[in-house]
Motif scaffolding. Structure first.
Motif, short mmCIF file in Angstrom:
data_model
loop_
_atom_site.label_atom_id
_atom_site.label_comp_id
_atom_site.label_asym_id
_atom_site.label_seq_id
_atom_site.Cartn_x
_atom_site.Cartn_y
_atom_site.Cartn_z
N MET A 164 22.77 30.78 29.28
CA MET A 164 23.54 30.28 30.41
C MET A 164 24.98 30.79 30.40
O MET A 164 25.40 31.49 31.31
CB MET A 164 23.53 28.75 30.43
CG MET A 164 24.17 28.19 31.69
SD MET A 164 24.03 26.43 31.86
CE MET A 164 25.19 25.85 30.66
N ILE A 165 25.73 30.46 29.37
CA ILE A 165 27.17 30.77 29.39
C ILE A 165 27.41 32.27 29.49
O ILE A 165 28.25 32.72 30.29
CB ILE A 165 27.88 30.16 28.17
CG1 ILE A 165 27.81 28.63 28.24
CG2 ILE A 165 29.33 30.62 28.10
CD1 ILE A 165 28.31 27.92 27.00
N GLY A 166 26.70 33.08 28.71
CA GLY A 166 26.87 34.53 28.77
C GLY A 166 26.59 35.08 30.17
O GLY A 166 27.32 35.93 30.67
N TYR A 167 25.52 34.57 30.80
CA TYR A 167 25.19 35.01 32.16
C TYR A 167 26.25 34.56 33.17
O TYR A 167 26.60 35.30 34.09
CB TYR A 167 23.82 34.48 32.60
CG TYR A 167 22.65 35.19 31.96
CD1 TYR A 167 22.51 36.57 32.05
CD2 TYR A 167 21.68 34.48 31.27
CE1 TYR A 167 21.43 37.22 31.48
CE2 TYR A 167 20.60 35.12 30.69
CZ TYR A 167 20.48 36.49 30.80
OH TYR A 167 19.42 37.13 30.23
N LEU A 169 29.45 34.03 32.54
CA LEU A 169 30.63 34.88 32.33
C LEU A 169 30.42 36.27 32.92
O LEU A 169 31.34 36.83 33.54
CB LEU A 169 30.96 34.98 30.84
CG LEU A 169 31.52 33.72 30.20
CD1 LEU A 169 31.69 33.92 28.70
CD2 LEU A 169 32.83 33.31 30.84
N MET A 170 29.22 36.80 32.77
CA MET A 170 28.93 38.10 33.35
C MET A 170 29.02 38.04 34.88
O MET A 170 29.59 38.93 35.51
CB MET A 170 27.53 38.57 32.92
CG MET A 170 27.24 40.00 33.29
SD MET A 170 25.58 40.53 32.80
CE MET A 170 25.55 40.13 31.07
N GLY A 171 28.47 36.99 35.45
CA GLY A 171 28.55 36.81 36.90
C GLY A 171 29.99 36.66 37.36
O GLY A 171 30.38 37.20 38.41
N ALA A 172 30.80 35.93 36.60
CA ALA A 172 32.21 35.77 36.95
C ALA A 172 32.93 37.10 36.87
O ALA A 172 33.77 37.42 37.73
CB ALA A 172 32.87 34.74 36.02
N LEU A 173 32.60 37.91 35.88
CA LEU A 173 33.22 39.23 35.75
C LEU A 173 32.81 40.13 36.91
O LEU A 173 33.66 40.81 37.51
CB LEU A 173 32.87 39.87 34.41
CG LEU A 173 33.50 41.22 34.09
CD1 LEU A 173 35.02 41.18 34.23
CD2 LEU A 173 33.11 41.66 32.69
N PHE A 174 31.53 40.14 37.27
CA PHE A 174 31.06 40.91 38.42
C PHE A 174 31.80 40.48 39.69
O PHE A 174 32.30 41.31 40.44
CB PHE A 174 29.56 40.69 38.66
CG PHE A 174 28.66 41.65 37.97
CD1 PHE A 174 28.71 43.01 38.24
CD2 PHE A 174 27.73 41.19 37.06
CE1 PHE A 174 27.86 43.90 37.61
CE2 PHE A 174 26.88 42.07 36.42
CZ PHE A 174 26.94 43.42 36.69
N THR A 175 31.85 39.17 39.92
CA THR A 175 32.49 38.64 41.13
C THR A 175 33.97 38.94 41.15
O THR A 175 34.51 39.39 42.17
CB THR A 175 32.24 37.12 41.23
OG1 THR A 175 30.83 36.88 41.20
CG2 THR A 175 32.83 36.55 42.50
N GLY A 176 34.64 38.68 40.04
CA GLY A 176 36.08 38.94 39.97
C GLY A 176 36.40 40.41 40.19
O GLY A 176 37.33 40.75 40.93
N GLU A 177 35.62 41.28 39.57
CA GLU A 177 35.85 42.72 39.75
C GLU A 177 35.61 43.13 41.20
O GLU A 177 36.35 43.92 41.76
CB GLU A 177 34.95 43.52 38.80
CG GLU A 177 35.27 45.00 38.75
CD GLU A 177 34.69 45.81 39.89
OE1 GLU A 177 35.37 46.73 40.37
OE2 GLU A 177 33.55 45.51 40.32
N TRP A 178 34.58 42.59 41.83
CA TRP A 178 34.29 42.93 43.22
C TRP A 178 35.44 42.50 44.12
O TRP A 178 35.87 43.25 45.00
CB TRP A 178 32.98 42.27 43.67
CG TRP A 178 32.59 42.66 45.06
CD1 TRP A 178 31.91 43.77 45.45
CD2 TRP A 178 32.90 41.93 46.26
NE1 TRP A 178 31.76 43.78 46.80
CE2 TRP A 178 32.36 42.66 47.33
CE3 TRP A 178 33.55 40.75 46.53
CZ2 TRP A 178 32.47 42.25 48.65
CZ3 TRP A 178 33.68 40.33 47.83
CH2 TRP A 178 33.12 41.07 48.89
N LEU A 179 35.96 41.29 43.90
CA LEU A 179 37.10 40.81 44.71
C LEU A 179 38.34 41.69 44.51
O LEU A 179 39.03 42.05 45.47
CB LEU A 179 37.41 39.36 44.36
CG LEU A 179 36.35 38.34 44.77
CD1 LEU A 179 36.64 36.98 44.17
CD2 LEU A 179 36.25 38.25 46.29
#
Length: 189
Positions: A164-167, A169-179
């Motif tokens: 859960m947590i690793g996924y 964080l990965m999703g947050a990194l993807f989203t933050g980078e996209w923004l």
């Protein structure tokens, strides 16, 4: 085409479902029967990647083989703790892939950006190199925590982080980078 798509979906489910299947298999001995199905999912993932080329495809093929081997070895040796090491292997391979690309002409992120966007400006190249570095830091951190959860031997911590947590964080990194990328693109245009 449909069969190849089904193989990809099965492989993706194996990767996402790995922590939960491992948790079930370690927590409930009667569910060890999940392990051959997991090994099969990894083999199906490998079949779906057959014929694909490039560094990412080779990394994904290697990870499918590693997942299948860890599962089969765990069953054969009756040492289910081996299953816990897959997330560590994934992070090591991805760190090597992304980190190694920083010494090549194009970083992994630059290659992906050129595939989607076409030509990049010098600022875009610098940006993609920086994003590759950020992903390297993520894989280093995530792999370190995954290693800690393996060594700690607490299946609940392991499942919480790797399932859960690793996924998240990965999703947050993807989203933050996209923004951030959208803002950078608007600024450069």
């Amino acid at each position: 085409m449909l069969a190849k798509r089904a193989l990809s979906v099965a492989g993706g489910l194996a990767i996402i479902g790995w922590p939960f299947a491992v948790w079930l298999a370690l927590s409930y001995p009667e569910l060890h029967m999940l392990l051959p199905a997991l090994a099969l999912c990894f083999v199906l993932r490998l079949c779906a990647l057959r014929g694909k080329t490039g560094a990412l495809s080779h990394a994904f093929k290697g990870l499918a083989v590693a997942g299948a081997l860890l599962t089969v070895a765990s069953l054969w040796l009756r040492e289910l703790q081996l299953l816990l090491w897959y997330p560590v292997v994934v992070n090591m391979v991805m760190l090597a892939l992304f980190g190694g690309s920083l010494w090549s002409r194009q970083s992994v992120i630059e290659r992906l950006a050129r595939w989607r966007e076409g030509d990049l400006s010098p600022a875009g190249v610098r940006y993609t190199r920086r994003v590759t570095q950020v992903w390297c830091l993520f894989f280093l951190f995530n792999g370190g925590v995954a290693l800690f959860t393996c060594l700690a031997g607490n299946i609940h911590w392991w499942t919480l982080w790797n399932g859960m947590i690793g996924y998240l964080l990965m999703g947050a990194l993807f989203t933050g980078e996209w923004l951030i990328r959208q803002r950078v693109k608007r600024r450069d245009e």
